[in-house]
Each structure stands twice: as C-alpha cells, then as structure tokens.
Design a protein around this motif. Sequence first.
Motif, short mmCIF file in Angstrom:
data_model
loop_
_atom_site.label_atom_id
_atom_site.label_comp_id
_atom_site.label_asym_id
_atom_site.label_seq_id
_atom_site.Cartn_x
_atom_site.Cartn_y
_atom_site.Cartn_z
N ASN A 76 -5.64 0.76 -8.80
CA ASN A 76 -6.64 0.20 -9.71
C ASN A 76 -7.62 -0.67 -8.91
OD1 ASN A 76 -7.92 -0.39 -12.10
ND2 ASN A 76 -6.28 -1.70 -12.91
N GLN A 78 -10.79 -0.77 -8.38
CA GLN A 78 -12.04 -1.26 -8.95
C GLN A 78 -11.84 -2.57 -9.70
OE1 GLN A 78 -11.33 2.09 -10.54
NE2 GLN A 78 -12.58 3.43 -9.28
N GLN A 79 -10.65 -2.85 -10.17
CA GLN A 79 -10.36 -4.07 -10.94
C GLN A 79 -9.60 -5.10 -10.11
OE1 GLN A 79 -11.74 -4.30 -13.90
NE2 GLN A 79 -12.48 -2.20 -13.69
N ARG A 80 -9.70 -5.04 -8.80
CA ARG A 80 -8.88 -5.90 -7.93
C ARG A 80 -9.09 -7.39 -8.19
NH1 ARG A 80 -11.83 -3.02 -3.88
NH2 ARG A 80 -13.78 -4.08 -3.46
N ARG A 104 -8.53 -0.01 -17.74
CA ARG A 104 -8.26 -0.49 -16.37
C ARG A 104 -8.05 -2.01 -16.35
NH1 ARG A 104 -7.16 3.10 -12.22
NH2 ARG A 104 -8.28 5.01 -12.57
N ASP A 178 -8.66 -0.92 -1.24
CA ASP A 178 -9.47 0.30 -1.34
C ASP A 178 -9.07 1.35 -0.33
OD1 ASP A 178 -10.35 -1.15 0.80
OD2 ASP A 178 -12.49 -1.00 0.34
#
Length: 179
Positions: A76, A78-80, A104, A178
Amino acid sequence: MQQLNLPHKIERNKHATKRQFGIALVEALVALVVLAFGVIGLLWMHQQGLIQQRQQLMRSVAIGAADDMAERMRLNAQQRTLYAKAWGSATTNSPDCTSTACTRQELAMWDKQQLQLTLQSQLPEGDVAVFALTDTPDWWGIVIAWRDANETYRTDTASGSPPCPAQMSCWRLFFRPDQ
C-alpha cells in the motif's frame, strides 16, 4: 607378656577407628558442600539460559512484526504517510478489511491496528513507532519496543529514528516502501 599388651592394643585401635570415622565425616561434609555448589551453579546456568531464550523469542516476534508491517506498507505504498505512528499513540478503529472491501486509506488504518494488536498480545508492553527517515528520502523505519528492565537489546537511533524508551528493548528496521 603378649597377653598383657592385648587389651592395650584393642584400646588403641578404638581411638584410631574413632579418628578415622571423624575424618570420613568431614570428607562427606566437604563432598556435600561441593555437590551443593555444583547444583546451585547448574540451576543458575539453567536460569540464564531461560532468560536468553525468552529474549531471543521477543526479538523473533519483533522482527516478524516489523517485517510484516514493512510488507503491508510496500503493498500500500501510495498511502505510506498514513502508516506513521509515534510511541504510545493509539490507533483508530477501522473496518475489518478481512470481511469487507476497504479503501486504501482504511487498509492503512487497519494494518496499523492489526500491528498494535499483535504487539500487545505477543510482547510485554509492546509498542511501535513508524516514521520517515530524515536524512534519506523515501526511506522509512519501524521500531518495535517491548518491556525489558535490563534493556538487553537496544539498537541505535541512526537516521532520525526515535530513541528506545527507558527499560525497553528495541528492534529497528529501515526500508523503502516503494521497492
């Protein structure tokens, strides 16, 4: 003449036997003390082994929990930023993402909640801090802490990671979500 000396020899043998019995008693007591120290030494070594085994178990749980959270953050990525957490901060309740579809953002909250529940159930006073590294862009860190009055396992505070709380042991993991 030998008959006259016979009672005298018997009396001397009685004193020698008593002296030998006294020496044997002292030898037995010394052997008992040596045996007692040996048993106490073995019990102490056994206790130290159990303490080391418990610490290794705590480290294994911490390593597994940190690896699990890093994988969740990679999935996940993108939502780090939603995964950031300071020591002692409570996680908000989120929907159960195992039975219903989650966004998310909800998944990130659910992941943090699951990690906190795992730590609380498997580590004494388990806690976690998740943070972005200050000196390395796009890198994150996870620090897992558990109660340990002896502070037997403390890692450094490199790259801006929060210090390990007092009377706690900590495990740190640095990674790129990433990749």
